[in-house]
Design a protein around this motif. Structure first.
Motif, PDB file in Angstrom:
ATOM      1  N   VAL A  68       0.784  -0.510   0.275  1.00 25.44           N
ATOM      2  CA  VAL A  68       0.020  -0.290   0.002  1.00 25.44           C
ATOM      3  C   VAL A  68       0.775   1.528  -0.006  1.00 25.44           C
ATOM      4  CG1 VAL A  68      -0.385   0.207   2.400  1.00 25.44           C
ATOM      5  CG2 VAL A  68      -1.735   1.112   1.125  1.00 25.44           C
ATOM      6  N   VAL A  69       0.687   1.859  -1.105  1.00 23.87           N
ATOM      7  CA  VAL A  69       1.308   3.536  -0.648  1.00 23.87           C
ATOM      8  C   VAL A  69       0.513   4.231  -0.943  1.00 23.87           C
ATOM      9  CG1 VAL A  69       2.949   4.452  -2.992  1.00 23.87           C
ATOM     10  CG2 VAL A  69       2.960   2.356  -2.714  1.00 23.87           C
ATOM     11  N   HIS A  70       1.260   5.431  -0.034  1.00 23.65           N
ATOM     12  CA  HIS A  70      -0.105   6.662   0.635  1.00 23.65           C
ATOM     13  C   HIS A  70       0.803   7.643   0.320  1.00 23.65           C
ATOM     14  CE1 HIS A  70      -3.499   7.639   3.218  1.00 23.65           C
ATOM     15  NE2 HIS A  70      -2.412   9.046   3.621  1.00 23.65           N
ATOM     16  N   MET A  71       0.086   8.474  -0.463  1.00 25.32           N
ATOM     17  CA  MET A  71       0.383  10.081  -0.254  1.00 25.32           C
ATOM     18  C   MET A  71       0.249  10.900   0.443  1.00 25.32           C
ATOM     19  SD  MET A  71       0.570   9.375  -4.825  1.00 25.32           S
ATOM     20  CE  MET A  71      -1.228   8.719  -4.591  1.00 25.32           C
ATOM     21  N   ASN A 118      -0.776  -6.542   6.991  1.00 24.61           N
ATOM     22  CA  ASN A 118       0.882  -7.168   7.315  1.00 24.61           C
ATOM     23  C   ASN A 118       1.801  -6.674   6.073  1.00 24.61           C
ATOM     24  OD1 ASN A 118      -0.268  -8.503   5.665  1.00 24.61           O
ATOM     25  ND2 ASN A 118       0.227 -10.371   6.537  1.00 24.61           N
ATOM     26  N   TRP A 119       1.341  -5.919   5.170  1.00 23.42           N
ATOM     27  CA  TRP A 119       1.242  -5.388   3.912  1.00 23.42           C
ATOM     28  C   TRP A 119       2.460  -4.506   4.105  1.00 23.42           C
ATOM     29  CZ3 TRP A 119      -2.087  -3.620  -0.281  1.00 23.42           C
ATOM     30  CH2 TRP A 119      -3.320  -4.654  -0.519  1.00 23.42           C
ATOM     31  N   ASN A 120       3.702  -4.270   2.837  1.00 24.49           N
ATOM     32  CA  ASN A 120       4.385  -3.402   3.064  1.00 24.49           C
ATOM     33  C   ASN A 120       3.744  -2.171   3.106  1.00 24.49           C
ATOM     34  OD1 ASN A 120       7.200  -4.429   1.900  1.00 24.49           O
ATOM     35  ND2 ASN A 120       5.700  -5.572   0.830  1.00 24.49           N
ATOM     36  N   LYS A 121       4.181  -0.948   3.533  1.00 18.92           N
ATOM     37  CA  LYS A 121       3.047   0.272   3.605  1.00 18.92           C
ATOM     38  C   LYS A 121       3.993   1.348   3.327  1.00 18.92           C
ATOM     39  CE  LYS A 121       1.683  -1.340   7.637  1.00 18.92           C
ATOM     40  NZ  LYS A 121       1.954  -2.902   7.615  1.00 18.92           N
ATOM     41  N   VAL A 122       4.557   2.662   2.551  1.00 19.38           N
ATOM     42  CA  VAL A 122       4.789   3.408   1.880  1.00 19.38           C
ATOM     43  C   VAL A 122       3.764   5.343   2.388  1.00 19.38           C
ATOM     44  CG1 VAL A 122       6.198   4.357   0.506  1.00 19.38           C
ATOM     45  CG2 VAL A 122       5.864   2.127   0.545  1.00 19.38           C
ATOM     46  N   LYS A 123       4.963   4.791   3.017  1.00 19.94           N
ATOM     47  CA  LYS A 123       4.097   6.862   2.570  1.00 19.94           C
ATOM     48  C   LYS A 123       4.678   8.283   2.503  1.00 19.94           C
ATOM     49  CE  LYS A 123       1.167  10.424   6.176  1.00 19.94           C
ATOM     50  NZ  LYS A 123       0.327  10.250   7.062  1.00 19.94           N
ATOM     51  N   VAL A 124       4.204   8.343   1.592  1.00 23.74           N
ATOM     52  CA  VAL A 124       5.090   9.662   0.512  1.00 23.74           C
ATOM     53  C   VAL A 124       5.017  11.049   1.036  1.00 23.74           C
ATOM     54  CG1 VAL A 124       4.986  10.316  -2.028  1.00 23.74           C
ATOM     55  CG2 VAL A 124       4.404   7.504  -1.611  1.00 23.74           C
ATOM     56  N   ARG A 125       6.099  11.413   1.542  1.00 20.70           N
ATOM     57  CA  ARG A 125       5.938  12.580   2.047  1.00 20.70           C
ATOM     58  C   ARG A 125       5.287  13.646   0.481  1.00 20.70           C
ATOM     59  NH1 ARG A 125       6.326  16.604   3.592  1.00 20.70           N
ATOM     60  NH2 ARG A 125       8.105  17.354   4.163  1.00 20.70           N
ATOM     61  N   TYR A 126       4.729  14.531   0.654  1.00 18.22           N
ATOM     62  CA  TYR A 126       4.303  15.678   0.204  1.00 18.22           C
ATOM     63  C   TYR A 126       4.693  16.725   0.302  1.00 18.22           C
ATOM     64  CZ  TYR A 126       0.614  17.997  -2.619  1.00 18.22           C
ATOM     65  OH  TYR A 126      -0.072  18.907  -3.683  1.00 18.22           O
ATOM     66  N   ALA A 171      -1.977  -4.564  -4.821  1.00 19.97           N
ATOM     67  CA  ALA A 171      -0.868  -3.333  -4.761  1.00 19.97           C
ATOM     68  C   ALA A 171      -2.212  -2.020  -4.339  1.00 19.97           C
ATOM     69  CB  ALA A 171      -0.441  -2.688  -5.716  1.00 19.97           C
ATOM     70  N   LEU A 172      -2.064  -1.023  -3.813  1.00 26.09           N
ATOM     71  CA  LEU A 172      -2.710  -0.421  -3.580  1.00 26.09           C
ATOM     72  C   LEU A 172      -2.608   1.177  -3.151  1.00 26.09           C
ATOM     73  CD1 LEU A 172      -5.752   0.964  -2.796  1.00 26.09           C
ATOM     74  CD2 LEU A 172      -5.869   0.039  -0.444  1.00 26.09           C
ATOM     75  N   LEU A 173      -3.107   2.085  -4.071  1.00 19.57           N
ATOM     76  CA  LEU A 173      -2.378   3.148  -4.326  1.00 19.57           C
ATOM     77  C   LEU A 173      -3.384   4.209  -3.607  1.00 19.57           C
ATOM     78  CD1 LEU A 173      -0.093   5.180  -5.474  1.00 19.57           C
ATOM     79  CD2 LEU A 173      -1.156   5.319  -7.392  1.00 19.57           C
ATOM     80  N   SER A 174      -3.132   4.690  -2.864  1.00 17.57           N
ATOM     81  CA  SER A 174      -3.936   5.888  -1.610  1.00 17.57           C
ATOM     82  C   SER A 174      -3.282   6.534  -1.148  1.00 17.57           C
ATOM     83  CB  SER A 174      -4.210   4.586  -0.617  1.00 17.57           C
ATOM     84  OG  SER A 174      -3.124   4.981   0.249  1.00 17.57           O
ATOM     85  N   GLY A 175      -4.028   8.057  -0.368  1.00 15.33           N
ATOM     86  CA  GLY A 175      -3.205   9.093  -1.096  1.00 15.33           C
ATOM     87  C   GLY A 175      -5.311   9.673   0.781  1.00 15.33           C
ATOM     88  N   SER A 196       1.198  -6.904 -14.548  1.00 19.23           N
ATOM     89  CA  SER A 196       0.063  -7.274 -15.237  1.00 19.23           C
ATOM     90  C   SER A 196      -0.629  -8.582 -14.559  1.00 19.23           C
ATOM     91  CB  SER A 196       0.267  -8.287 -17.024  1.00 19.23           C
ATOM     92  OG  SER A 196       1.391  -9.425 -16.815  1.00 19.23           O
ATOM     93  N   THR A 197       0.047  -9.504 -13.620  1.00 16.26           N
ATOM     94  CA  THR A 197       0.033 -10.325 -12.898  1.00 16.26           C
ATOM     95  C   THR A 197      -0.832  -9.725 -11.360  1.00 16.26           C
ATOM     96  OG1 THR A 197       2.078 -10.725 -12.254  1.00 16.26           O
ATOM     97  CG2 THR A 197       0.708 -12.582 -13.745  1.00 16.26           C
ATOM     98  N   THR A 198      -0.671  -8.094 -11.544  1.00 12.53           N
ATOM     99  CA  THR A 198      -0.676  -7.437  -9.998  1.00 12.53           C
ATOM    100  C   THR A 198      -1.905  -7.605  -9.974  1.00 12.53           C
ATOM    101  OG1 THR A 198       1.860  -6.953  -9.154  1.00 12.53           O
ATOM    102  CG2 THR A 198       0.461  -5.899  -8.399  1.00 12.53           C
ATOM    103  N   LYS A 199      -2.948  -7.465  -8.720  1.00 10.00           N
ATOM    104  CA  LYS A 199      -3.934  -7.152  -8.291  1.00 10.00           C
ATOM    105  C   LYS A 199      -4.063  -5.625  -7.903  1.00 10.00           C
ATOM    106  CE  LYS A 199      -8.139  -7.870  -5.800  1.00 10.00           C
ATOM    107  NZ  LYS A 199      -9.328  -8.851  -5.306  1.00 10.00           N
ATOM    108  N   VAL A 200      -4.505  -4.673  -8.948  1.00  8.73           N
ATOM    109  CA  VAL A 200      -3.713  -3.202  -8.533  1.00  8.73           C
ATOM    110  C   VAL A 200      -5.441  -2.202  -8.355  1.00  8.73           C
ATOM    111  CG1 VAL A 200      -2.761  -1.321  -9.377  1.00  8.73           C
ATOM    112  CG2 VAL A 200      -1.980  -3.071 -10.011  1.00  8.73           C
ATOM    113  N   LYS A 201      -5.551  -1.704  -6.980  1.00  7.87           N
ATOM    114  CA  LYS A 201      -7.067  -0.879  -7.764  1.00  7.87           C
ATOM    115  C   LYS A 201      -6.084   0.219  -6.335  1.00  7.87           C
ATOM    116  CE  LYS A 201      -9.934  -4.322  -6.735  1.00  7.87           C
ATOM    117  NZ  LYS A 201     -11.171  -4.871  -6.175  1.00  7.87           N
TER     118      LYS A 201
END
Length: 397
Positions: A68-71, A118-126, A171-175, A196-201
């Motif tokens: 999960v990549v969170h902005m 238990n996912w890899n979790k990322v918070k992107v600095r804005y 994978a989840l792109l969030s913000g 292409s095999t990744t489930k992305v939302k």
């Protein structure tokens, strides 16, 4: 007889207590900032020229290949003067990025975030002021402002791919806020950069800013977003499926972008979004007498005429997201709260007293949608203050 052994019960109690304490320790763990390698050389820099940065918590157990990549959110700067001012604080620089603890959608406790704990979790600095869309090569030597939001986004995603996101199963792109808008604007790009095999939302929290007139009848937010796009050179980085049909400045509004979005999107938003009421509906520039000052901070303090105007704004918002109701892949959680950003606070996301719609807390609704357990199209069909579970929060980006 063994099941009544006091020693066994004491052992079970100690085990349960230690497990709970360990869970709390995981949630409260402070993370150091990570600066993107060679960010300056790549031009992936904040407004002040400091390097792109993010916070990272590695996945574990069954979540090692999920991301999960969170902005972060934090508004925008729409002209050179605003951007010069912004580069002197944390909204335009990564220099003073201290430690950070994750919670809500980024929390690591199974009980409080079962869908993604238990996912890899990322918070992107804005720190670019353009929802990660800007890219201008030239830098004024006098002002020394860098408009490089798009480069920041791509540089961070590239580094995450190298860290293992290239093997992602989910994978989840969030913000949140301006980051929630970014999750919509970059949604299809994110999909295309992953296998292409990744489930992305994609998941947008308080990022569905609508194209509405203010209380004086002026299209102020439309003009503001146009200035952002021009100042940052954003046009070329906005979704081509939108800019092929509409002026680039309109493609900063989610309502026009989601019409052609290919990747599943979940929108979490308050129908009475606190930022939008304060800055789109009743900005100070359109309220010289200050008549709206109390009302826009506390809806309960509004006059009957102001309440009617706010109900009209809610109707406009619901109309703007109506297209997602008919989309089989989209998810919605639209509560009748006066709030802004609801996924980062544990008390709101998933807790005994968290915000609910149709008996569904936000954290459960988002997880059910991601894992295709249910469509999760939840909308409060009543006006404020009809939902007693609301947490009126101003910002949690």
């Amino acid at each position: 007889m063994g099941s009544h052994n006091p020693a066994i019960w004491m052992y079970l109690f100690i085990f349960a207590l230690s497990t709970a304490l360990l869970s709390l320790a995981v949630v409260a763990k402070a993370l150091d900032v990570t600066f993107v390698a060679n960010a300056v050389q790549k031009g992936a820099v904040c407004l002040d020229g400091s390097p792109a940065a993010y916070y990272f918590s590695p996945g574990f157990g069954s979540g090692v290949n999920n991301w999960v990549v969170h902005m972060e959110g934090g508004g925008w700067c729409s002209n050179e003067e605003d951007c010069v001012e912004r580069k002197s604080n944390f909204r335009g620089s990564s220099k003073d990025s201290g430690q950070m603890s994750f919670s809500g959608i980024l929390g690591s406790s199974q009980q409080s975030n079962p869908g993604f704990y238990n996912w890899n979790k990322v918070k992107v600095r804005y720190c670019d002021g353009s929802s990660f869309t800007g890219d201008i090569e030239a830098v004024d030597p006098a002002k020394h402002v860098f408009y490089r939001g798009s480069r920041i986004w791509f540089a961070i995603v590239d580094e995450l791919l190298a860290k293992g996101m290239n093997k992602a199963q989910n994978a989840l792109l969030s913000g949140c806020s301006a980051g929630g808008l970014a999750s919509i604007l970059h949604c299809d790009k994110f999909r295309d950069l992953l296998p292409s095999t990744t489930k992305v939302k994609c998941f947008s929290d308080a990022g569905f800013f609508i194209n509405a007139k203010d209380i004086s009848g002026v299209e102020r937010i439309k003009a503001f977003f146009e200035d952002v796009v021009v100042t940052h050179g954003s046009a070329k980085n906005l979704p081509a499926s939108c800019t092929a049909r509409l002026p680039p400045s309109l493609c900063f509004f989610p309502q026009y972008v989601v019409q052609t979005l290919r990747t599943p999107l979940f929108v979490l938003n308050a129908a009475y979004d606190a930022w939008q009421i304060k800055n789109i509906l009743a900005p100070s520039s359109s309220d010289s007498s200050g008549a709206w000052r109390k009302c826009k901070l506390d809806i309960k303090a509004c006059s009957s005429a102001q309440s009617q105007t706010i109900q009209g704004f809610r109707a406009e918002f619901l109309n703007a997201v109506s297209g997602l109701q008919s989309s089989p892949s989209a998810g919605l959680f639209i509560d009748s709260c006066h709030a802004h950003c609801q996924s980062g606070r544990q008390a709101v996301w998933l807790d005994s007293g968290s915000t609910i719609v149709d008996n569904n807390p936000i954290g459960k609704a988002v997880a059910d949608w991601f894992y295709d357990r249910t469509a999760s199209k939840l909308i409060d069909n009543c006006s404020y203050p009809c939902n007693p579970s609301c947490h009126d929060v101003a910002d949690d980006s």
